[in-house]
Design a protein around this motif. Sequence first.
Motif, PDB file in Angstrom:
ATOM      1  N   GLY A  15       0.864  -1.328  -0.016  1.00 21.58           N
ATOM      2  CA  GLY A  15      -0.005   0.012   0.047  1.00 21.58           C
ATOM      3  C   GLY A  15       0.959   1.248  -0.131  1.00 21.58           C
ATOM      4  O   GLY A  15       1.748   1.464  -0.776  1.00 21.58           O
ATOM      5  N   THR A  16       0.402   2.294   0.989  1.00 19.79           N
ATOM      6  CA  THR A  16       1.262   3.261   1.075  1.00 19.79           C
ATOM      7  C   THR A  16       2.524   3.293   2.181  1.00 19.79           C
ATOM      8  O   THR A  16       2.841   4.337   2.608  1.00 19.79           O
ATOM      9  CB  THR A  16       0.458   4.710   1.386  1.00 19.79           C
ATOM     10  N   SER A  17       2.765   2.080   2.560  1.00 20.89           N
ATOM     11  CA  SER A  17       3.793   1.786   3.417  1.00 20.89           C
ATOM     12  C   SER A  17       5.147   1.170   3.083  1.00 20.89           C
ATOM     13  O   SER A  17       4.796   0.552   1.863  1.00 20.89           O
ATOM     14  CB  SER A  17       3.330   0.969   4.912  1.00 20.89           C
ATOM     15  N   ARG A  18       6.054   0.801   3.725  1.00 15.15           N
ATOM     16  CA  ARG A  18       7.182   0.221   3.202  1.00 15.15           C
ATOM     17  C   ARG A  18       7.852  -0.292   4.515  1.00 15.15           C
ATOM     18  O   ARG A  18       8.106   0.245   5.397  1.00 15.15           O
ATOM     19  CB  ARG A  18       8.084   1.032   2.590  1.00 15.15           C
ATOM     20  N   ALA A 150      -3.875  -1.391 -11.821  1.00 16.00           N
ATOM     21  CA  ALA A 150      -4.637  -0.729 -10.677  1.00 16.00           C
ATOM     22  C   ALA A 150      -3.805   0.375  -9.957  1.00 16.00           C
ATOM     23  O   ALA A 150      -2.482   0.247 -10.296  1.00 16.00           O
ATOM     24  CB  ALA A 150      -4.681  -1.846  -9.487  1.00 16.00           C
ATOM     25  N   SER A 151      -4.203   1.443  -9.752  1.00 21.64           N
ATOM     26  CA  SER A 151      -3.575   2.499  -8.739  1.00 21.64           C
ATOM     27  C   SER A 151      -4.289   2.749  -7.647  1.00 21.64           C
ATOM     28  O   SER A 151      -5.302   2.934  -7.490  1.00 21.64           O
ATOM     29  CB  SER A 151      -3.531   3.677  -9.909  1.00 21.64           C
ATOM     30  N   ILE A 152      -3.366   3.326  -6.600  1.00 17.40           N
ATOM     31  CA  ILE A 152      -3.852   3.894  -5.367  1.00 17.40           C
ATOM     32  C   ILE A 152      -3.122   5.140  -5.127  1.00 17.40           C
ATOM     33  O   ILE A 152      -2.165   5.379  -5.376  1.00 17.40           O
ATOM     34  CB  ILE A 152      -3.516   2.732  -4.127  1.00 17.40           C
ATOM     35  N   ASP A 153      -4.059   6.002  -4.602  1.00 13.56           N
ATOM     36  CA  ASP A 153      -3.507   7.196  -4.423  1.00 13.56           C
ATOM     37  C   ASP A 153      -2.575   7.392  -3.311  1.00 13.56           C
ATOM     38  O   ASP A 153      -2.679   6.506  -2.240  1.00 13.56           O
ATOM     39  CB  ASP A 153      -4.839   8.274  -3.747  1.00 13.56           C
ATOM     40  N   GLY A 154      -1.476   8.058  -3.449  1.00  6.09           N
ATOM     41  CA  GLY A 154      -0.158   8.067  -2.383  1.00  6.09           C
ATOM     42  C   GLY A 154       1.083   7.173  -2.975  1.00  6.09           C
ATOM     43  O   GLY A 154       2.169   7.284  -2.328  1.00  6.09           O
ATOM     44  N   VAL A 155       0.763   6.364  -4.181  1.00  4.82           N
ATOM     45  CA  VAL A 155       1.705   5.615  -4.619  1.00  4.82           C
ATOM     46  C   VAL A 155       2.065   5.728  -6.253  1.00  4.82           C
ATOM     47  O   VAL A 155       0.657   5.811  -7.010  1.00  4.82           O
ATOM     48  CB  VAL A 155       1.504   4.118  -4.485  1.00  4.82           C
ATOM     49  N   PRO A 156       2.779   6.233  -6.703  1.00  4.37           N
ATOM     50  CA  PRO A 156       3.025   6.498  -8.256  1.00  4.37           C
ATOM     51  C   PRO A 156       3.040   5.273  -9.098  1.00  4.37           C
ATOM     52  O   PRO A 156       3.110   4.152  -8.498  1.00  4.37           O
ATOM     53  CB  PRO A 156       4.266   7.141  -8.246  1.00  4.37           C
ATOM     54  N   GLY A 157       2.456   5.479 -10.272  1.00  2.88           N
ATOM     55  CA  GLY A 157       2.415   4.349 -11.226  1.00  2.88           C
ATOM     56  C   GLY A 157       1.141   3.274 -10.998  1.00  2.88           C
ATOM     57  O   GLY A 157       0.424   3.541 -10.235  1.00  2.88           O
ATOM     58  N   LEU A 158       1.341   2.326 -11.875  1.00  4.19           N
ATOM     59  CA  LEU A 158       0.372   1.072 -11.716  1.00  4.19           C
ATOM     60  C   LEU A 158       1.103  -0.272 -11.226  1.00  4.19           C
ATOM     61  O   LEU A 158       2.128  -0.515 -11.343  1.00  4.19           O
ATOM     62  CB  LEU A 158      -0.215   1.053 -13.239  1.00  4.19           C
ATOM     63  N   GLY A 318      -3.353  12.437   0.231  1.00  2.56           N
ATOM     64  CA  GLY A 318      -2.513  11.852  -0.936  1.00  2.56           C
ATOM     65  C   GLY A 318      -3.871  11.588  -2.030  1.00  2.56           C
ATOM     66  O   GLY A 318      -3.274  11.040  -3.122  1.00  2.56           O
ATOM     67  N   GLY A 319      -4.989  11.582  -1.885  1.00  7.77           N
ATOM     68  CA  GLY A 319      -5.924  11.365  -2.651  1.00  7.77           C
ATOM     69  C   GLY A 319      -7.040  10.849  -2.011  1.00  7.77           C
ATOM     70  O   GLY A 319      -7.795  11.680  -1.298  1.00  7.77           O
ATOM     71  N   ARG A 320      -7.514   9.606  -2.429  1.00 10.35           N
ATOM     72  CA  ARG A 320      -8.889   8.966  -1.929  1.00 10.35           C
ATOM     73  C   ARG A 320      -8.632   7.349  -1.861  1.00 10.35           C
ATOM     74  O   ARG A 320      -7.906   6.757  -2.428  1.00 10.35           O
ATOM     75  CB  ARG A 320     -10.040   9.436  -2.929  1.00 10.35           C
ATOM     76  N   ILE A 321      -9.297   6.901  -0.788  1.00 10.86           N
ATOM     77  CA  ILE A 321      -9.432   5.338  -0.617  1.00 10.86           C
ATOM     78  C   ILE A 321     -10.885   4.808  -0.668  1.00 10.86           C
ATOM     79  O   ILE A 321     -11.815   5.744   0.234  1.00 10.86           O
ATOM     80  CB  ILE A 321      -8.453   4.921   0.476  1.00 10.86           C
ATOM     81  N   ASP A 322     -11.276   3.943  -1.243  1.00  6.66           N
ATOM     82  CA  ASP A 322     -12.760   3.575  -1.232  1.00  6.66           C
ATOM     83  C   ASP A 322     -12.779   2.219  -0.333  1.00  6.66           C
ATOM     84  O   ASP A 322     -11.954   1.305  -0.482  1.00  6.66           O
ATOM     85  CB  ASP A 322     -13.294   3.386  -2.728  1.00  6.66           C
ATOM     86  N   VAL A 323     -13.751   2.230   0.338  1.00 12.45           N
ATOM     87  CA  VAL A 323     -14.296   1.048   1.201  1.00 12.45           C
ATOM     88  C   VAL A 323     -15.450   0.604   0.858  1.00 12.45           C
ATOM     89  O   VAL A 323     -16.428   1.225   1.037  1.00 12.45           O
ATOM     90  CB  VAL A 323     -14.068   1.120   2.645  1.00 12.45           C
ATOM     91  N   GLN A 324     -15.631  -0.946   0.488  1.00 13.79           N
ATOM     92  CA  GLN A 324     -16.853  -1.452   0.391  1.00 13.79           C
ATOM     93  C   GLN A 324     -17.407  -1.902   1.565  1.00 13.79           C
ATOM     94  O   GLN A 324     -16.626  -3.066   2.050  1.00 13.79           O
ATOM     95  CB  GLN A 324     -16.920  -2.413  -0.881  1.00 13.79           C
ATOM     96  N   LEU A 325     -18.580  -1.809   2.161  1.00 14.01           N
ATOM     97  CA  LEU A 325     -19.024  -2.040   3.354  1.00 14.01           C
ATOM     98  C   LEU A 325     -20.262  -2.983   3.096  1.00 14.01           C
ATOM     99  O   LEU A 325     -21.305  -2.660   2.256  1.00 14.01           O
ATOM    100  CB  LEU A 325     -19.310  -1.270   4.271  1.00 14.01           C
ATOM    101  N   THR A 339      -2.065  -2.274  -3.539  1.00 16.14           N
ATOM    102  CA  THR A 339      -1.199  -2.878  -4.182  1.00 16.14           C
ATOM    103  C   THR A 339       0.101  -3.195  -3.628  1.00 16.14           C
ATOM    104  O   THR A 339       0.111  -2.529  -2.476  1.00 16.14           O
ATOM    105  CB  THR A 339      -0.788  -2.177  -5.611  1.00 16.14           C
ATOM    106  N   ALA A 340       1.061  -3.928  -4.136  1.00 12.63           N
ATOM    107  CA  ALA A 340       2.374  -4.048  -3.153  1.00 12.63           C
ATOM    108  C   ALA A 340       3.630  -4.306  -4.412  1.00 12.63           C
ATOM    109  O   ALA A 340       3.238  -4.677  -5.488  1.00 12.63           O
ATOM    110  CB  ALA A 340       2.300  -5.234  -2.549  1.00 12.63           C
ATOM    111  N   ARG A 341       4.628  -4.273  -3.952  1.00 15.03           N
ATOM    112  CA  ARG A 341       5.998  -4.613  -4.722  1.00 15.03           C
ATOM    113  C   ARG A 341       7.058  -4.951  -4.030  1.00 15.03           C
ATOM    114  O   ARG A 341       7.303  -4.324  -2.835  1.00 15.03           O
ATOM    115  CB  ARG A 341       6.312  -3.118  -5.497  1.00 15.03           C
ATOM    116  N   ARG A 342       7.689  -5.925  -4.436  1.00 11.86           N
ATOM    117  CA  ARG A 342       8.970  -6.591  -3.922  1.00 11.86           C
ATOM    118  C   ARG A 342      10.021  -5.535  -4.406  1.00 11.86           C
ATOM    119  O   ARG A 342      10.172  -5.634  -5.600  1.00 11.86           O
ATOM    120  CB  ARG A 342       9.128  -8.034  -4.343  1.00 11.86           C
ATOM    121  N   LEU A 343      10.776  -5.157  -3.575  1.00  2.00           N
ATOM    122  CA  LEU A 343      11.863  -4.050  -3.955  1.00  2.00           C
ATOM    123  C   LEU A 343      13.225  -4.641  -3.806  1.00  2.00           C
ATOM    124  O   LEU A 343      14.003  -4.287  -4.805  1.00  2.00           O
ATOM    125  CB  LEU A 343      11.620  -2.857  -2.875  1.00  2.00           C
TER     126      LEU A 343
END
Length: 360
Positions: A15-18, A150-158, A318-325, A339-343
């Motif tokens: 997500g937006t952490s590392r 997919a894109s999430i606000d707070g993280v560049p790229g797809l 950083g933008g918006r996050i959507d939560v489906q309840l 999203t996630a990435r192995r660095l």
Amino acid sequence: MNDLIRIPCVLMRGGTSRGPFFLASDLPADREKRDAVLLSIMGSGHPLQIDGIGGGNPVTSKVAIIGPASVDGADVDYLFAQVRTDRQMVDYSPNCGNMLAAVGPFAIEAGLVQATGTSTLVRIHNVNTKKIIEAKVPTRNGEVIYLGDASIDGVPGLAAPIALTFLDAAGAKTGKLFPTGNPSDIIQGIPVTSIDCAIPMVLMRAEDVGVTGYEDAASLSANSELIAKLASIRTEAGRLMGMGDVSDMVIPKPVILSAPRKGGTLSVRYFMPNDCHPALATTGAVGIATAVASMGTVASSIAGATELPALIRIEHPGGRIDVQLEIRNGATVAGLVRTARRLFEGYAFAKPKERVDHAA
């Protein structure tokens, strides 16, 4: 390098952490020894964490410890550690839903879960909260897929989307959705909602603490008067929630709320607890969305009445996050995409404990 401790490590963005991911079997079983290793690896006790791999910020000073599941209904255990940047302290009280996004990919690539088809379900037991979260990880030919649309606000790229489903997140630490017994209380003359859903938080209107709630994260973090006010409120809320003295804990998280400006349901600023998050914690989003859908809360008073199923759109710096309840088997279920990435992968090096103690 015989005087340093070498430990296999994978650095991942979730997500937006590392932060670094470790197999539980590669770390000391004794908590004191494990904490000393983590503090040394991250370089805590220095604002830049210059002598470690931490990023000098709470969102990049996080650790995930993964192992085989210890409970029925799960595939893996996930122990989250928030490693303080300002002093040598490891806090296991919260969960981190952003780092959670990388748990499934890590578990598959570590051989703890076998990839199946184009989407692999990984059932994650969060040891911190004793809750189970489902992660659907894109896979192909037995391997994790990181690239996608997919894109999430707070993280560049797809990147490839990872769907997270929080199953019955209420009462993650205290056992109650509203630990004080009320959807709202008055603390220091201010209406607040103390909620425990995915992570304990205390919610309040921005205007009640002297800000608009639309300021950028850096400005809010630099507002010493605001930070002191939030610290005082959250300390009292912690006692009312039955958590005791929370002054040395990072929970409950203080959150300030305001009306949306960009078509969302609510605008928020989430604190960690003494710095404003540049985006929003995933666990925070789950709890805030649940507060929106709960009558009598500060959040619902701003957003208005909400019936489930509902899509809650939360605006953040950083933008918006959507939560489906939705309701499943009588419990509120929250779903969202990260999203996630192995660095990088290799070894992290720690000083022996006595060296860490000396440095402190």
